[in-house]
Design a protein around this motif. Structure first.
Motif, short mmCIF file in Angstrom:
data_model
loop_
_atom_site.label_atom_id
_atom_site.label_comp_id
_atom_site.label_asym_id
_atom_site.label_seq_id
_atom_site.Cartn_x
_atom_site.Cartn_y
_atom_site.Cartn_z
N UNK A 168 0.83 -1.20 0.00
CA UNK A 168 0.00 0.00 0.00
C UNK A 168 0.87 1.26 0.00
N UNK A 169 2.07 1.15 0.55
CA UNK A 169 2.99 2.29 0.53
C UNK A 169 3.41 2.60 -0.90
N UNK A 170 3.67 1.56 -1.68
CA UNK A 170 4.01 1.78 -3.09
C UNK A 170 2.85 2.44 -3.82
N UNK A 171 1.63 1.96 -3.59
CA UNK A 171 0.46 2.54 -4.25
C UNK A 171 0.29 4.01 -3.87
N UNK A 172 0.50 4.31 -2.59
CA UNK A 172 0.35 5.68 -2.13
C UNK A 172 1.37 6.60 -2.76
#
Length: 291
Positions: A168-172
């Motif tokens: 989710x950090x990558x997506x953010x």
């Protein structure tokens, strides 16, 4: 998605269409001429490399200090599908505003855990008159486009804080990057993420989750460096061609900025007399001003 979620999305759609469906036949005006009507980059996808490395009006032969490739790419997609139809471009802005309403609902629902608060806030968002310029003015696309990507970034960051899944950090960070190259003001996003950590951490200033914002801070710094070097098209950080009392004193800028906040707050609470440009005096102290 539960039944109340689908009802919320339907309500947001209806309010958006009622608020902005009457502008579809408005003509191209002002900046639309060189961002759309005379922008050669929209004519063929072969210009995509140029879009990625030039300023926003380069397709018209212009030179400015805005780097917004996602906006020009958005126009290119519409142009390739519908030609130079003002209705299609207006629909594009309405769709972006609608998606912002959807994401505002999803973000607020995840943050507040309240369907009613998320719905009421989202409906106020899509119907608020202060969005008129960004939605009805075709060249205002950068506002809803950057807001959409920013809201998605914030939503993924909330999922990261709650579910602890690192992807989710990558997506953010990915959507934060798209937001950055849609409008420069989104550079404040890392500070918003820190505010989210603070809220989710019940007001704790010392929380390891603050380190999760580091990739966003890194991207913000890298963006500033690129805008000062490779993507510095027209003296990026200087909007005035000649020096004046405002440009030469940073304190005057701070005083003036703070003095404008009550006016913009008033517009949010009582949105009347809305128009494209506003003039403010230059403030040289806490209680003084000069024209």
């Amino acid at each position: 998605m539960k039944k109340e979620g689908w009802f919320s999305l339907l309500a947001i759609t209806l309010v958006t269409l009622i608020a902005y469906g009457n502008n579809l036949n408005n003509e191209f005006i002002w900046d639309d001429e060189f961002l759309i009507q005379k922008n050669q980059f929209l004519r063929d996808f072969k210009f995509l490399p140029e879009i990625l490395v030039t300023n926003s009006t380069a397709g018209f032969g212009g030179k400015d200090n805005f780097y917004r490739p996602t906006q020009i790419l958005f126009y290119q997609i519409i142009y390739q599908g519908f030609g130079q139809s003002q209705q299609a471009f207006h629909w594009g802005n309405i769709l972006l505003h609608l998606l912002c309403g959807f994401m505002a609902y999803l973000f607020l629902f995840k943050l507040l855990k309240s369907h009613s608060l998320a719905l009421i806030s989202s409906l106020l968002w899509v119907a608020h008159p202060t969005h008129t310029e960004a939605v009805t003015y075709i060249s205002g696309t950068a506002d809803p486009l950057s807001t959409l990507f920013l809201l998605i970034s914030l939503w993924f960051f909330l999922k990261l804080l709650e579910e602890r899944k690192k992807y989710y950090l990558f997506h953010s960070t990915f959507f934060f990057t798209l937001a950055l190259v849609s409008k420069e003001a989104v550079i404040i996003a890392p500070a918003l993420l820190m505010a989210l950590v603070f809220c989710k951490g019940h007001g704790k200033f010392l929380d390891r989750d603050f380190f999760l914002t580091l990739p966003h801070w890194f991207l913000a710094v890298a963006y500033l460096i690129l805008r000062k070097t490779l993507l510095n098209f027209d003296n990026t950080f200087q909007f005035y061609k000649t020096t004046n009392v405002y440009t030469e004193n940073i304190l005057y800028r701070i005083y003036t900025h703070l003095a404008t906040l009550p006016e913009y707050l008033k517009i949010l609470l009582l949105p009347i007399n809305l128009h494209m440009e506003r003039e403010f005096p230059v403030y040289t102290g806490w209680n003084s001003s000069m024209v």
